[in-house]
Design an enzyme around this catalytic site. Sequence first.
Site, PDB file in Angstrom:
ATOM      1  CG  ASP A  10      -1.860   1.106   1.355  1.00  0.00           C
ATOM      2  OD1 ASP A  10      -1.693   2.133   0.665  1.00  0.00           O
ATOM      3  OD2 ASP A  10      -2.800   0.985   2.163  1.00  0.00           O
ATOM      4  CG  ASN A  24      -8.864  13.475 -10.691  1.00  0.00           C
ATOM      5  OD1 ASN A  24      -8.769  14.698 -10.546  1.00  0.00           O
ATOM      6  ND2 ASN A  24      -9.592  12.724  -9.881  1.00  0.00           N
ATOM      7  CB  VAL A  33      -3.058   5.494  -6.515  1.00  0.00           C
ATOM      8  CG1 VAL A  33      -1.975   6.298  -5.835  1.00  0.00           C
ATOM      9  CG2 VAL A  33      -2.585   4.076  -6.769  1.00  0.00           C
ATOM     10  CG  ASP A  34      -6.392  11.226  -6.942  1.00  0.00           C
ATOM     11  OD1 ASP A  34      -5.695  11.861  -6.132  1.00  0.00           O
ATOM     12  OD2 ASP A  34      -7.180  11.768  -7.734  1.00  0.00           O
ATOM     13  CB  ILE A 127      -9.219   3.179 -13.793  1.00  0.00           C
ATOM     14  CG1 ILE A 127     -10.614   3.190 -14.396  1.00  0.00           C
ATOM     15  CG2 ILE A 127      -8.681   4.565 -13.543  1.00  0.00           C
ATOM     16  CD1 ILE A 127     -11.698   3.615 -13.450  1.00  0.00           C
TER      17      ILE A 127
END
Length: 178
Positions: A10, A24, A33-34, A127
């Site tokens: 992590d 983003n 992750v964001d 993603i």
Amino acid sequence: MTQITLVQGDITDQQVDVVVNAANSSLLGGGGVDGAIHRRGGPEILADCRRLRASHYGKGLPVGRAVATTAGRLPARWVVHTVGPVFREENRRQLSELLASCYRESLRVAVELGARTVAFPAISAGIFGWPLDDAARIALTTAAEEGSDLDEVRFVLFGAESYGTFERVWGELREPGS
């Protein structure tokens, strides 16, 4: 010489100077992750991101660029946010350069901050759909070429598949003649 290390785990648990966020462009949090970095780091990170949006990045952070904020409650000192490209096969060459730029710019910002250790996720490999082998090759090659002012560049990989792919690609890159 910079040590490149791979760990499965992590990224929000890493005790390093800089944790890199696969952000983003809004810089206001998101998924993956964001979202994990914003949740664990707390409201201080979001407050810094809002200040950046209100000043230099009113339209958001461009793909391939990087910017630093506090790390809030993370065990790191800073978070460097970078926006990876969404993979599209027809634009692979141009997008590959933007992905490499994410790593290059993040390393540059880390060095400017005085960091000695940096932890990266696999940018764009979730993603955003980047093929994992190619994402690993770009990440590891760029870190090896650009990370010389740091003591350690760590890749923190979520899951056995990502870790195994990065480990295999790193072995191939270090073999003579590869």
